[in-house]
Design a protein around this motif. Sequence first.
Motif, PDB file in Angstrom:
ATOM      1  N   PRO A   1       0.799  -1.247   0.000  1.00  0.00           N
ATOM      2  CA  PRO A   1       0.000   0.000   0.000  1.00  0.00           C
ATOM      3  C   PRO A   1       0.821   1.283   0.000  1.00  0.00           C
ATOM      4  O   PRO A   1       0.529   2.192  -0.797  1.00  0.00           O
ATOM      5  CB  PRO A   1      -0.854  -0.137   1.271  1.00  0.00           C
TER       6      PRO A   1
ATOM      7  N   VAL B   1      -4.261   4.710   0.090  1.00  0.00           N
ATOM      8  CA  VAL B   1      -4.698   3.556   0.869  1.00  0.00           C
ATOM      9  C   VAL B   1      -4.303   3.762   2.330  1.00  0.00           C
ATOM     10  O   VAL B   1      -3.171   4.165   2.613  1.00  0.00           O
ATOM     11  CB  VAL B   1      -4.064   2.266   0.322  1.00  0.00           C
ATOM     12  N   PRO B   2      -5.202   3.507   3.281  1.00  0.00           N
ATOM     13  CA  PRO B   2      -4.868   3.703   4.691  1.00  0.00           C
ATOM     14  C   PRO B   2      -3.678   2.827   5.122  1.00  0.00           C
ATOM     15  O   PRO B   2      -3.457   1.751   4.560  1.00  0.00           O
ATOM     16  CB  PRO B   2      -6.145   3.273   5.421  1.00  0.00           C
TER      17      PRO B   2
ATOM     18  N   HIS C   1      -1.302   0.165   6.879  1.00  0.00           N
ATOM     19  CA  HIS C   1      -1.481  -1.207   7.378  1.00  0.00           C
ATOM     20  C   HIS C   1      -2.653  -1.933   6.729  1.00  0.00           C
ATOM     21  O   HIS C   1      -3.178  -2.896   7.299  1.00  0.00           O
ATOM     22  CB  HIS C   1      -1.643  -1.215   8.907  1.00  0.00           C
ATOM     23  N   SER C   2      -3.080  -1.482   5.567  1.00  0.00           N
ATOM     24  CA  SER C   2      -4.161  -2.179   4.861  1.00  0.00           C
ATOM     25  C   SER C   2      -3.662  -3.505   4.312  1.00  0.00           C
ATOM     26  O   SER C   2      -2.557  -3.596   3.770  1.00  0.00           O
ATOM     27  CB  SER C   2      -4.697  -1.312   3.716  1.00  0.00           C
TER      28      SER C   2
ATOM     29  N   ASP D   1      -5.645  -3.886  -0.249  1.00  0.00           N
ATOM     30  CA  ASP D   1      -5.709  -2.521  -0.774  1.00  0.00           C
ATOM     31  C   ASP D   1      -6.630  -2.401  -1.978  1.00  0.00           C
ATOM     32  O   ASP D   1      -7.294  -1.377  -2.162  1.00  0.00           O
ATOM     33  CB  ASP D   1      -4.308  -2.030  -1.144  1.00  0.00           C
TER      34      ASP D   1
ATOM     35  N   TRP E   1     -10.282  -1.969  -0.976  1.00  0.00           N
ATOM     36  CA  TRP E   1     -10.529  -0.651  -0.396  1.00  0.00           C
ATOM     37  C   TRP E   1     -10.633   0.409  -1.489  1.00  0.00           C
ATOM     38  O   TRP E   1     -11.555   1.235  -1.481  1.00  0.00           O
ATOM     39  CB  TRP E   1      -9.415  -0.288   0.579  1.00  0.00           C
TER      40      TRP E   1
ATOM     41  N   ARG F   1     -14.212   2.414  -2.434  1.00  0.00           N
ATOM     42  CA  ARG F   1     -14.314   3.876  -2.340  1.00  0.00           C
ATOM     43  C   ARG F   1     -14.888   4.453  -3.640  1.00  0.00           C
ATOM     44  O   ARG F   1     -15.636   5.431  -3.620  1.00  0.00           O
ATOM     45  CB  ARG F   1     -12.946   4.485  -2.042  1.00  0.00           C
TER      46      ARG F   1
ATOM     47  N   GLY G   1      -7.853  -9.096   6.026  1.00  0.00           N
ATOM     48  CA  GLY G   1      -8.165  -7.848   5.328  1.00  0.00           C
ATOM     49  C   GLY G   1      -9.652  -7.647   5.128  1.00  0.00           C
ATOM     50  O   GLY G   1     -10.150  -6.514   5.137  1.00  0.00           O
TER      51      GLY G   1
ATOM     52  N   GLN H   1     -10.970  -6.311   8.249  1.00  0.00           N
ATOM     53  CA  GLN H   1     -10.504  -4.927   8.323  1.00  0.00           C
ATOM     54  C   GLN H   1     -11.416  -4.011   7.513  1.00  0.00           C
ATOM     55  O   GLN H   1     -11.846  -2.944   7.992  1.00  0.00           O
ATOM     56  CB  GLN H   1      -9.070  -4.869   7.789  1.00  0.00           C
ATOM     57  N   ASN H   2     -11.737  -4.419   6.294  1.00  0.00           N
ATOM     58  CA  ASN H   2     -12.615  -3.612   5.448  1.00  0.00           C
ATOM     59  C   ASN H   2     -14.060  -3.631   5.934  1.00  0.00           C
ATOM     60  O   ASN H   2     -14.797  -2.655   5.752  1.00  0.00           O
ATOM     61  CB  ASN H   2     -12.540  -4.089   3.993  1.00  0.00           C
TER      62      ASN H   2
ATOM     63  N   ARG I   1     -14.167  -0.913   8.372  1.00  0.00           N
ATOM     64  CA  ARG I   1     -14.085   0.405   7.745  1.00  0.00           C
ATOM     65  C   ARG I   1     -15.383   0.799   7.038  1.00  0.00           C
ATOM     66  O   ARG I   1     -15.736   1.976   6.997  1.00  0.00           O
ATOM     67  CB  ARG I   1     -12.928   0.416   6.738  1.00  0.00           C
TER      68      ARG I   1
END
Length: 240
Positions: free
Chosen positions: A59, A166-167, A169-170, A173, A176, A180, A217, A220-221, A224
């Motif tokens: 990322p 990309v934030p 520690h994604s 990626d 994400w 978006r 991941g 994680q998403n 988010r």
Amino acid sequence: IKQALEAKMASLKKLDYPSDKLFFYFGSDGSSDASNAILAASGLQNLHFFPFEERRGKPPVINDLAEKALSEGGLENHVFLLTDANVLLHEDVPYHLVKHFRDERVGAVDAHMRSVGLREEGISRSEERYLSGEVLLKHHESLAWGMMMGPFGGCYALRADLFEPVPPHSLVDDFWLVFRVLEKGFKAINDLDAVCYEGATHRVGDEFKRKKRIAAGSFQNLARFKRWVLPPFSKLGFAF
């Protein structure tokens, strides 16, 4: 590594697309092998190579390359085609991906990944059946609502002006970035004619390690983008 990078360079040189409209941005993530030398000597036109000294993961490299590309090329009518070192592109991939951006509602286009080097032993054929099913699912998501969930990270395209860093520690990626795009009201679709190739996985341990990263991941998403699975419900929330 040497064989993979040289094959990648050969596939990029064969791309059937106007050379004056192709600009290559390579990032090397703290490589300590021969990667930097191979990339620097690739002979590609319009090459911009950045051998980052500190290893930070994919990322941050994507973010840095996008920033450098945007600072030189601007945003208007530009498309990012993101691709990994081990993924080989068929020569007409850029055309099949870029043609969809004539529709101003399209924000991202995914390629069609195929596995090569399948064997009877190991898990490669099982993994190929799984990936083929996933490709068809994404294609039908494209046809239904233009809401394809998660591109094949090794080769996909998106409008440059829709890119967001990309934030940190994604782990996934590509999901994400494309989600978006969907959040902003643009379409994300798949093109089965944009064919690219990746070496098949043969060992359970290798694939298990990759699946662990993808699963982590995904959670994680989920955190988010959790608002899309809560009321009020929507088409995008259903697809997610």
